[in-house]
Design a protein around this motif. Structure first.
Motif, mmCIF file in Angstrom:
data_model
loop_
_atom_site.group_PDB
_atom_site.id
_atom_site.type_symbol
_atom_site.label_atom_id
_atom_site.label_comp_id
_atom_site.label_asym_id
_atom_site.label_seq_id
_atom_site.Cartn_x
_atom_site.Cartn_y
_atom_site.Cartn_z
ATOM 1 N N PRO A 159 44.974 47.707 52.834
ATOM 2 C CA PRO A 159 45.901 46.334 53.123
ATOM 3 C C PRO A 159 46.662 46.101 51.958
ATOM 4 C CG PRO A 159 43.777 46.339 53.900
ATOM 5 C CD PRO A 159 43.631 47.462 53.135
ATOM 6 N N ILE A 160 46.157 45.807 50.803
ATOM 7 C CA ILE A 160 46.733 45.344 49.533
ATOM 8 C C ILE A 160 47.945 46.397 49.253
ATOM 9 C CG2 ILE A 160 46.480 44.904 46.985
ATOM 10 C CD1 ILE A 160 43.814 43.911 47.427
ATOM 11 N N ALA A 161 47.598 47.571 49.246
ATOM 12 C CA ALA A 161 48.964 48.546 49.017
ATOM 13 C C ALA A 161 50.035 48.282 50.273
ATOM 14 C CB ALA A 161 48.192 49.870 49.143
ATOM 15 N N GLU A 162 49.736 47.786 51.215
ATOM 16 C CA GLU A 162 50.832 47.628 52.209
ATOM 17 C C GLU A 162 51.712 46.223 51.688
ATOM 18 O OE1 GLU A 162 52.074 49.107 54.975
ATOM 19 O OE2 GLU A 162 50.628 51.060 54.265
ATOM 20 N N ILE A 163 51.088 45.461 51.377
ATOM 21 C CA ILE A 163 51.489 44.128 50.835
ATOM 22 C C ILE A 163 52.500 44.289 49.541
ATOM 23 C CG2 ILE A 163 51.166 41.748 49.908
ATOM 24 C CD1 ILE A 163 48.392 41.755 51.581
ATOM 25 N N ALA A 164 51.813 45.203 48.746
ATOM 26 C CA ALA A 164 52.489 45.523 47.465
ATOM 27 C C ALA A 164 53.809 46.119 47.764
ATOM 28 C CB ALA A 164 51.586 46.330 46.514
ATOM 29 N N LYS A 165 54.073 46.803 48.894
ATOM 30 C CA LYS A 165 55.368 47.631 49.142
ATOM 31 C C LYS A 165 56.440 46.307 49.370
ATOM 32 C CE LYS A 165 53.436 51.498 51.360
ATOM 33 N NZ LYS A 165 53.342 52.299 52.698
ATOM 34 N N PHE A 166 56.045 45.273 49.913
ATOM 35 C CA PHE A 166 56.979 43.994 50.196
ATOM 36 C C PHE A 166 56.865 43.042 49.122
ATOM 37 C CE2 PHE A 166 55.342 45.840 54.152
ATOM 38 C CZ PHE A 166 56.646 46.292 54.804
ATOM 39 N N VAL A 167 55.755 42.803 48.091
ATOM 40 C CA VAL A 167 55.839 41.978 47.199
ATOM 41 C C VAL A 167 55.691 42.856 45.930
ATOM 42 C CG1 VAL A 167 54.798 39.755 46.474
ATOM 43 C CG2 VAL A 167 54.732 40.497 48.844
ATOM 44 N N PRO A 168 56.660 43.261 45.165
ATOM 45 C CA PRO A 168 56.486 44.127 43.977
ATOM 46 C C PRO A 168 55.809 43.364 42.757
ATOM 47 C CG PRO A 168 58.819 43.963 44.768
ATOM 48 C CD PRO A 168 58.056 43.041 45.717
ATOM 49 N N GLY A 169 55.898 42.014 42.943
ATOM 50 C CA GLY A 169 54.924 41.257 41.783
ATOM 51 C C GLY A 169 53.760 41.034 42.206
ATOM 52 N N LEU A 170 53.007 41.664 43.011
ATOM 53 C CA LEU A 170 51.904 41.230 43.581
ATOM 54 C C LEU A 170 50.853 41.356 42.385
ATOM 55 C CD1 LEU A 170 49.988 40.342 46.057
ATOM 56 C CD2 LEU A 170 49.695 42.631 46.495
ATOM 57 N N HIS A 171 49.858 40.517 42.001
ATOM 58 C CA HIS A 171 48.945 40.565 40.838
ATOM 59 C C HIS A 171 47.684 40.149 41.429
ATOM 60 C CE1 HIS A 171 47.220 40.189 36.742
ATOM 61 N NE2 HIS A 171 46.639 39.410 37.220
ATOM 62 N N VAL A 172 46.865 41.306 41.645
ATOM 63 C CA VAL A 172 45.330 41.208 42.449
ATOM 64 C C VAL A 172 44.316 41.111 41.594
ATOM 65 C CG1 VAL A 172 44.012 42.385 43.848
ATOM 66 C CG2 VAL A 172 46.297 42.682 44.234
ATOM 67 N N GLU A 173 43.538 39.973 41.877
ATOM 68 C CA GLU A 173 42.249 39.756 41.136
ATOM 69 C C GLU A 173 40.971 39.966 41.962
ATOM 70 O OE1 GLU A 173 39.936 36.627 38.587
ATOM 71 O OE2 GLU A 173 42.075 36.316 38.731
ATOM 72 N N LEU A 174 40.228 40.818 41.850
ATOM 73 C CA LEU A 174 39.074 40.872 42.694
ATOM 74 C C LEU A 174 37.694 40.331 41.895
ATOM 75 C CD1 LEU A 174 39.146 44.663 44.119
ATOM 76 C CD2 LEU A 174 40.150 42.354 45.050
ATOM 77 N N ARG A 175 37.073 39.166 42.483
ATOM 78 C CA ARG A 175 35.999 38.664 42.321
ATOM 79 C C ARG A 175 34.682 38.840 43.038
ATOM 80 N NH1 ARG A 175 37.617 32.590 40.115
ATOM 81 N NH2 ARG A 175 35.656 32.743 39.238
ATOM 82 N N GLU A 176 33.603 39.062 42.494
ATOM 83 C CA GLU A 176 32.438 39.374 43.132
ATOM 84 C C GLU A 176 31.559 38.095 43.199
ATOM 85 O OE1 GLU A 176 28.834 42.121 42.311
ATOM 86 O OE2 GLU A 176 30.257 43.400 43.034
ATOM 87 N N GLY A 177 30.835 37.908 44.251
ATOM 88 C CA GLY A 177 29.832 36.818 44.134
ATOM 89 C C GLY A 177 29.034 36.851 45.507
ATOM 90 N N ALA A 178 27.965 35.999 45.590
ATOM 91 C CA ALA A 178 27.079 35.766 46.657
ATOM 92 C C ALA A 178 28.047 35.043 47.654
ATOM 93 C CB ALA A 178 26.105 35.122 46.348
ATOM 94 N N ALA A 179 27.710 34.967 49.025
ATOM 95 C CA ALA A 179 28.719 34.467 50.061
ATOM 96 C C ALA A 179 28.629 32.869 49.941
ATOM 97 C CB ALA A 179 27.869 34.665 51.397
#
Length: 295
Positions: free
Chosen positions: A109-129
């Motif tokens: 899904p993020i790759a699909e978004i990046a096609k339309f938003v070239p400046g997309l900057h993704v940060e993934l964070r892990e944590g308990a619910a």
């Protein structure tokens, strides 16, 4: 303290000439002189020593010059970043993932978004619910995927994305490796490897082992470490079926138990949505996700 005053002082320090400094700043010399004098008044001391044709920095001027240079550079960087954001040249997207959820779920899904938003900057964070819910409420992340949601605040929207079964990951030499499936009784008799902070173990404990605790063995905060331990015969890992794993591990489904995944994001009111699209538009705040088939 005004930024143009700092700019005037830096120009004088660079040229050591008020006339050339005024030309460089595209202002009149009296305006530049007045700006430098106001800065001196605010800092409580003379910054420029000027006598006839001699212009130089005072000791105070030399002391504060590096800090003023950094201040101006930082201010210009903030302005550029704001302009980039307004032009959508930079589109930050912060996604929280529970420990039981692999990043592989959101990459397409993020790759699909990046096609339309070239400046997309993704940060993934892990944590308990619970931690991810707090981050959503604080605005620190834009969306979160968790495997078990309890007592969701009214300000959080959540959607059930899909369900899948748990599988056991174990070494081919494990005593359960030739079973077509693994049941609750089998789990009572084997050592389980625990992912630190994962929501799977507490959920299984509540659902199936409320009276007899699970036999938990070694643990780690990293999936890959646990998988190497399982491959070495230290125990069995219970994991969602989607989770990538080492090719040396054998996968055996459980005959009971499914795990569901929810997407959550901060909102003013709580609503329910039907998720049917094949892309997931985090960046616009309208979310969709490809639904998996129940197996």
């Amino acid at each position: 303290m005004e930024l143009h005053q700092i700019r005037y002082l830096l120009a004088v320090a660079s040229t050591l000439n008020f006339t050339r400094a005024a030309e460089q700043c595209n202002v009149t010399q009296p305006a530049l002189t007045k700006g430098v004098q106001k800065l001196e008044q605010e800092l409580g001391g003379q910054l420029i020593y000027r006598e006839r044709r001699l212009t130089q920095l005072t000791d105070l001027g030399k002391e504060v010059l590096p800090m003023l240079e950094r201040t101006l550079v930082s201010a210009e960087a903030v302005r550029r970043r704001a302009q980039e954001f307004q032009r959508k040249e930079v589109a930050p997207l912060k996604i929280g993932l529970a420990p039981s959820i692999s990043a592989s779920l959101v990459l397409d899904p993020i790759a699909e978004i990046a096609k339309f938003v070239p400046g997309l900057h993704v940060e993934l964070r892990e944590g308990a619910a619970k931690k991810l819910v707090d981050l959503l409420l604080e605005g620190e992340i834009n969306a979160a995927m968790v495997g078990d949601v309890q007592d969701v605040p009214a300000r959080i929207d959540d959607w059930l994305l899909f369900e899948e079964r748990y599988v056991a990951l174990l070494a081919p030499t494990h005593k359960l490796a030739n079973r077509p499936s693994i049941g609750i009784d089998d789990l009572r008799e084997t050592v389980l490897l625990e992912r630190a902070g994962c929501d799977i173990t507490p959920k299984l404990q509540r659902s199936y082992f409320s009276e007899d605790p699970l036999h938990l063995g070694h643990c780690s905060g990293h999936d890959l470490h646990l998988q190497h331990m399982a491959a070495a015969g230290f125990g069995v890992i219970l994991a969602p079926e989607h989770m990538p794993h080492l090719p040396t591990l054998k996968t055996i489904p459980r005959f009971r138990g499914r795990c569901g995944y929810w997407l959550s994001r901060g909102a003013g009111t709580r609503r329910r949505w039907t998720l049917s699209s094949s892309s997931f538009a985090f960046a616009t705040g309208r979310s969709s996700f490809a639904r998996r088939e129940n197996r």
